[in-house]
Write an enzyme that holds these catalytic residues in place. Structure first.
Site, PDB file in Angstrom:
ATOM      1  N   HIS A 151      -6.573   4.249  -0.341  1.00 29.12           N
ATOM      2  CA  HIS A 151      -7.205   3.027   0.154  1.00 29.12           C
ATOM      3  C   HIS A 151      -7.405   3.117   1.673  1.00 29.12           C
ATOM      4  O   HIS A 151      -8.485   2.784   2.187  1.00 29.12           O
ATOM      5  CB  HIS A 151      -6.340   1.803  -0.168  1.00 29.12           C
ATOM      6  N   HIS A 200       2.313   1.565  -1.405  1.00 26.32           N
ATOM      7  CA  HIS A 200       2.446   2.688  -0.477  1.00 26.32           C
ATOM      8  C   HIS A 200       3.573   2.476   0.526  1.00 26.32           C
ATOM      9  O   HIS A 200       3.915   1.336   0.863  1.00 26.32           O
ATOM     10  CB  HIS A 200       1.155   2.894   0.308  1.00 26.32           C
TER      11      HIS A 200
END
Length: 241
Positions: A151, A200
């Protein structure tokens, strides 16, 4: 000694030959510096990840960001994360390429190369480092590896590439500044959203940004270096004696 001075004199004369040459040369030098700096930061992060030296750093930031969790914030973060996800970026990339192909075929090819190979590079890096996703109360569940953040990297490349090509077309400095600020804020929020949602580690996000910057600048640097070498050759042919 005389040959060295002669070469230096020719270089100075070439740089003085036009404002465009001087600016292009400065861009190439700045690009090399950015790529080397970004690459060194990424390699350091990658080495720390392999040696598990960033865990305390990651978890201290994760705990701080998790302290802001609530239902409304989770909804907001999911929306922000969507703008850096495969579904949205995939569609946005196709639309942008289609628009560029109508009037700017060269830019469309460069844009396509930057985006598509950037995605491939991200997947290759994930499989190289094989870092598992964080398991500290995730709100989303991903099956791919964690480092570097897709991302973060893909959104960095897309939004900054889009801003760059819009600026290249309009040649409006004020618009360029606005687009850069907007892209920076959005990409930063996308990275934060991935940490907030538990997808993450912070080091994944930082690595994604750095890898995106390195890849984006490398492609532009290659294009500008080719142009600069062509100008050097033309200058030598014109002043040969």
């Amino acid at each position: 000694m005389k040959k060295t001075k002669h070469k230096q004199s020719n270089l100075i004369d070439f740089l003085k030959s036009s404002q465009f040459v001087l600016i292009l040369s400065a861009e190439v030098i700045a690009g090399v510096a950015i790529v080397l700096t970004a690459l060194s930061i990424f390699l350091k992060l990658g080495d720390d990840v392999l040696d598990k030296e960033v865990i305390s750093f990651d978890f201290s930031i994760i705990r701080y960001i998790y302290s802001f969790r609530n239902p409304l914030m989770t909804t907001v973060m999911n929306i922000i994360s969507f703008f850096g996800g495969e579904l949205f970026l995939g569609g946005a990339i196709m639309v942008t390429i289609f628009i560029l192909l109508r009037k700017h075929k060269k830019n469309a090819l460069v844009f396509s190369f930057i985006l598509l190979f950037g995605i491939i590079l991200n997947l290759a890096l994930k499989n190289l480092f094989e870092r598992p996703r964080p398991q500290l109360h995730p709100l989303v569940h991903e099956t791919s590896y964690s480092f570097p953040s897709g991302h973060s990297m893909n959104s960095f490349v897309f939004y900054f590439a889009l801003s760059y090509f819009i600026f290249l077309n309009k040649r409006n400095i004020k618009l360029g500044i606005i687009l850069t600020i907007f892209s920076s804020i959005l990409v930063l929020l996308i990275g934060i959203s991935r940490i907030y949602l538990g997808a993450h580690f912070p080091s994944d996000v930082i690595a994604g940004y750095v890898a995106g910057l390195c890849w984006f600048v490398m492609v532009l640097l290659f294009e500008k270096t080719i142009l600069l070498l062509r100008l050097v050759r033309q200058y030598k042919d014109k002043h040969a004696y």
